[in-house]
Write an enzyme that holds these catalytic residues in place. Structure first.
Site, PDB file in Angstrom:
ATOM      1  N   ASP A 238      38.978   0.385  29.254  1.00  0.00           N
ATOM      2  CA  ASP A 238      38.977  -0.656  30.032  1.00  0.00           C
ATOM      3  C   ASP A 238      40.205  -0.775  30.853  1.00  0.00           C
ATOM      4  O   ASP A 238      40.519  -1.271  32.018  1.00  0.00           O
ATOM      5  CB  ASP A 238      38.692  -2.086  29.469  1.00  0.00           C
ATOM      6  CG  ASP A 238      37.160  -1.796  29.001  1.00  0.00           C
ATOM      7  OD1 ASP A 238      36.175  -1.555  29.791  1.00  0.00           O
ATOM      8  OD2 ASP A 238      37.024  -2.481  27.928  1.00  0.00           O
TER       9      ASP A 238
ATOM     10  N   HIS B 247      41.426  -0.620  19.857  1.00  0.00           N
ATOM     11  CA  HIS B 247      40.092  -0.496  19.581  1.00  0.00           C
ATOM     12  C   HIS B 247      39.733  -0.480  18.290  1.00  0.00           C
ATOM     13  O   HIS B 247      40.778  -0.081  17.453  1.00  0.00           O
ATOM     14  CB  HIS B 247      39.590   1.124  20.196  1.00  0.00           C
ATOM     15  CG  HIS B 247      38.184   1.260  20.431  1.00  0.00           C
ATOM     16  ND1 HIS B 247      37.435   1.645  19.471  1.00  0.00           N
ATOM     17  CD2 HIS B 247      37.447   1.176  21.258  1.00  0.00           C
ATOM     18  CE1 HIS B 247      36.252   1.854  19.823  1.00  0.00           C
ATOM     19  NE2 HIS B 247      36.255   1.522  21.210  1.00  0.00           N
TER      20      HIS B 247
HETATM   21  N1  CMC Z   1      47.011  -6.792  22.030  1.00  0.00           N
HETATM   22  C1  CMC Z   1      47.644  -7.128  21.088  1.00  0.00           C
HETATM   23  N2  CMC Z   1      47.266  -7.114  19.565  1.00  0.00           N
HETATM   24  C2  CMC Z   1      46.294  -6.527  19.280  1.00  0.00           C
HETATM   25  C3  CMC Z   1      45.351  -5.956  20.316  1.00  0.00           C
HETATM   26  C4  CMC Z   1      45.810  -5.885  21.594  1.00  0.00           C
HETATM   27  N3  CMC Z   1      45.089  -5.658  22.754  1.00  0.00           N
HETATM   28  N4  CMC Z   1      44.655  -5.421  19.683  1.00  0.00           N
HETATM   29  C5  CMC Z   1      44.727  -5.542  18.260  1.00  0.00           C
HETATM   30  N5  CMC Z   1      45.835  -6.243  18.216  1.00  0.00           N
HETATM   31  C6  CMC Z   1      46.528  -6.946  16.938  1.00  0.00           C
HETATM   32  C7  CMC Z   1      45.725  -7.968  16.323  1.00  0.00           C
HETATM   33  O1  CMC Z   1      46.502  -9.176  17.068  1.00  0.00           O
HETATM   34  C8  CMC Z   1      46.208  -7.931  14.919  1.00  0.00           C
HETATM   35  O2  CMC Z   1      47.371  -7.932  14.787  1.00  0.00           O
HETATM   36  P1  CMC Z   1      48.001  -8.586  13.478  1.00  0.00           P
HETATM   37  O3  CMC Z   1      47.616  -7.647  12.217  1.00  0.00           O
HETATM   38  O4  CMC Z   1      49.507  -8.525  13.439  1.00  0.00           O
HETATM   39  O5  CMC Z   1      47.546 -10.073  13.432  1.00  0.00           O
HETATM   40  C9  CMC Z   1      45.974  -6.282  14.737  1.00  0.00           C
HETATM   41  O6  CMC Z   1      46.089  -5.765  16.053  1.00  0.00           O
HETATM   42  C10 CMC Z   1      44.429  -6.142  14.367  1.00  0.00           C
HETATM   43  O7  CMC Z   1      43.482  -7.018  15.196  1.00  0.00           O
HETATM   44  P2  CMC Z   1      42.079  -7.025  14.969  1.00  0.00           P
HETATM   45  O8  CMC Z   1      41.415  -7.630  15.884  1.00  0.00           O
HETATM   46  O9  CMC Z   1      41.663  -6.987  13.730  1.00  0.00           O
HETATM   47  O10 CMC Z   1      41.664  -5.481  15.190  1.00  0.00           O
HETATM   48  P3  CMC Z   1      40.110  -4.731  15.633  1.00  0.00           P
HETATM   49  O11 CMC Z   1      40.021  -3.573  15.291  1.00  0.00           O
HETATM   50  O12 CMC Z   1      39.025  -5.952  15.588  1.00  0.00           O
HETATM   51  O13 CMC Z   1      40.444  -4.828  17.364  1.00  0.00           O
HETATM   52  C11 CMC Z   1      39.796  -4.954  19.649  1.00  0.00           C
HETATM   53  C12 CMC Z   1      39.706  -4.309  18.198  1.00  0.00           C
HETATM   54  C13 CMC Z   1      39.135  -4.274  20.884  1.00  0.00           C
HETATM   55  C14 CMC Z   1      38.906  -6.295  19.418  1.00  0.00           C
HETATM   56  C15 CMC Z   1      41.133  -5.491  19.817  1.00  0.00           C
HETATM   57  O14 CMC Z   1      41.953  -4.238  19.905  1.00  0.00           O
HETATM   58  C16 CMC Z   1      41.337  -6.063  21.146  1.00  0.00           C
HETATM   59  O15 CMC Z   1      41.167  -7.303  21.184  1.00  0.00           O
HETATM   60  N6  CMC Z   1      41.722  -5.653  22.260  1.00  0.00           N
HETATM   61  C17 CMC Z   1      41.873  -6.059  23.553  1.00  0.00           C
HETATM   62  C18 CMC Z   1      40.545  -6.341  24.198  1.00  0.00           C
HETATM   63  C19 CMC Z   1      40.020  -4.849  24.772  1.00  0.00           C
HETATM   64  O16 CMC Z   1      40.540  -4.293  25.254  1.00  0.00           O
HETATM   65  N7  CMC Z   1      38.717  -4.753  24.396  1.00  0.00           N
HETATM   66  C20 CMC Z   1      38.059  -3.417  25.007  1.00  0.00           C
HETATM   67  C21 CMC Z   1      37.625  -2.465  23.731  1.00  0.00           C
HETATM   68  S1  CMC Z   1      37.185  -1.111  24.155  1.00  0.00           S
HETATM   69  C22 CMC Z   1      35.770  -1.028  25.401  1.00  0.00           C
HETATM   70  C23 CMC Z   1      35.030  -2.211  25.459  1.00  0.00           C
HETATM   71  O17 CMC Z   1      34.204  -2.504  24.248  1.00  0.00           O
HETATM   72  O18 CMC Z   1      34.971  -2.529  26.371  1.00  0.00           O
END
Ligand code: CMC
Length: 383
Positions: free
Chosen positions: A319, A268
């Site tokens: 989710d 998140h």
């Molecule tokens: N699986 C694997 N790696 C992850 C994930 C994940 N679910 N989430 C973050 N990371 C890693 C990412 O690859 C990166 O790694 P590295 O630094 O090694 O390259 C690091 O964590 C930071 O990622 P980011 O995308 O910059 O982080 P963020 O704060 O923008 O991520 C997020 C937020 C929700 C986009 C992400 O956690 C994600 O893609 N999650 C999976 C999709 C998901 O479940 N979304 C629902 C969010 S909550 C409710 C909603 O809005 O529906």
């Protein structure tokens, strides 16, 4: 705002304060962290208030008393029917179109038939009335579209059922059990609002031009659809299916992470130590799995959670359990994200109304990374 702030670039707007809001706080006003709707902790609201009470809280500022709830709920129940023209359209949109795309069109069509269609976009009272109608009618549009795309006869709304029970009834034709109704209602309560998430932000940006509330909701639906946001609940279910058995969880996650895949339903932008909504819903997943006598997916989910936490230190988000919860209700995967939208519409609407009540055009800046100034050559001299 001076030019100084323009020079600070935060990719993905991470940590940027773009609005003031009195609707939700995702840090907790008592400093303990967590999620609050208008000052009420989500743990205190869960299992105590219905979706209707939550929607009233967001739109009207506080929890309703008995009389206020009776009137509000009565208005929602009476507003459930959707225009015939929309029913026809929902039947004619090709069956393979994703329900989120059909919902986006449906809300656009609903706007043309709203009795307040000519009200000024900033008319607070008219916006609240429009919001109430959308809450009622989006649920019907989602259920109708589901049945029409499957070639099933429509199940019209029943005024004697509440919002959660009526939706499940319109989708399946069966009145849900109390456990099922309660779990579904709770999932709606947990999905209703979440501060300046991507879809709410896009709704606020849209109406900051003094566009109308329906345009804001349509923009929000388009934004919610993506798998990094609401679309994650559908993708989370696919993770469970792909893993397939508890003993495969550890290695499956290891391989997926090695391939740099994202594990949907985990991580998140703001909650780094855990999503309180996921903790609440997990308990209901366990209870519902018990009621239907099939704990297979709970047994698969648990080692996946452990593996993602130990290998990547990412806790599950809302989710992750909601995908299982909806599966236990016999709901098909394609309507998981539309269900998120039919809950979140109350939060979106509250934010749109708040934006329009204190509007300032949202117009950020970008750092230019293109070519420097250059002359325009006549077409015959261009390579
Ligand atoms: N699986 C694997 N790696 C992850 C994930 C994940 N679910 N989430 C973050 N990371 C890693 C990412 O690859 C990166 O790694 P590295 O630094 O090694 O390259 C690091 O964590 C930071 O990622 P980011 O995308 O910059 O982080 P963020 O704060 O923008 O991520 C997020 C937020 C929700 C986009 C992400 O956690 C994600 O893609 N999650 C999976 C999709 C998901 O479940 N979304 C629902 C969010 S909550 C409710 C909603 O809005 O529906």
């Amino acid at each position: 705002m001076s030019g100084a702030a323009v020079n600070e670039y935060h990719p993905g707007l991470e940590g940027v304060i773009a609005s003031e809001t009195a609707i939700a706080n995702i840090e907790g006003t008592d400093g303990a962290g967590g999620l609050e709707y208008r000052g009420y902790r989500i743990e205190d609201l869960a299992d105590k208030v219905s979706y209707e009470e939550t929607a009233f809280l967001l739109l009207h500022g506080d929890l309703p008393n008995r009389e206020q709830l009776r009137e509000f709920d009565g208005r929602l129940r009476k507003a459930r029917a959707i225009p015939e023209a929309l029913v026809t359209l929902l039947g004619e949109i090709p069956a393979n179109i994703h329900p989120m795309d059909a919902l986006r069109s449906a809300v656009s069509v609903l706007s043309h038939f709203d009795p307040d269609v000519n009200a000024a976009p900033t008319d607070h009272e008219a916006n609240v009335r429009k919001a109430e109608r959308m809450i009622a009618q989006m649920a019907t549009a989602i259920a109708y579209r589901r049945r029409l795309s499957k070639g099933l006869p429509l199940v019209p709304p029943r005024e004697d059922l509440d919002h959660a029970a009526n939706f499940l009834y319109m989708v399946s034709g069966k009145v849900p059990s109390k456990t099922m109704r309660d779990a579904f209602d709770l999932s709606l309560v947990l999905y209703t609002e979440h501060e300046l998430n991507a879809s709410t932000f896009s709704a606020r940006v849209t109406v900051s031009t003094l566009s109308d509330i329906y345009s804001g909701i349509v923009a929000a639906i388009g934004t919610l659809k993506g798998p990094l946001h609401g679309g994650a609940n559908e993708e989370a279910w696919k993770v469970l299916e792909r893993v397939g058995s508890p003993d495969k969880a550890e290695s499956w996650i290891q391989d997926a992470l090695a391939r740099k895949e994202r594990i949907m339903g985990f991580g998140h932008r703001v909650y780094k130590t855990g999503d309180p909504r996921a903790r609440i819903l997990k308990e209901h997943c366990i209870a519902l799995a018990k009621e239907i006598g099939d704990d297979r997916w709970e047994r698969i989910a648990e080692p996946i959670e452990k593996a993602v936490t130990s290998q990547k230190n990412l806790p599950p988000n809302v989710d992750w359990p909601s995908a299982r919860l909806y599966h236990y209700m016999d709901l098909e995967i394609e309507i998981y994200t539309p269900i998120f939208a039919m809950a979140r519409v109350a939060g979106w609407a509250a934010h749109i109304i708040e934006q329009l009540d204190h509007n300032r055009l949202m117009r950020p800046r970008a750092i230019y990374t293109g070519p420097p100034h250059r002359p325009v050559r006549p077409i015959e001299q261009r390579s």
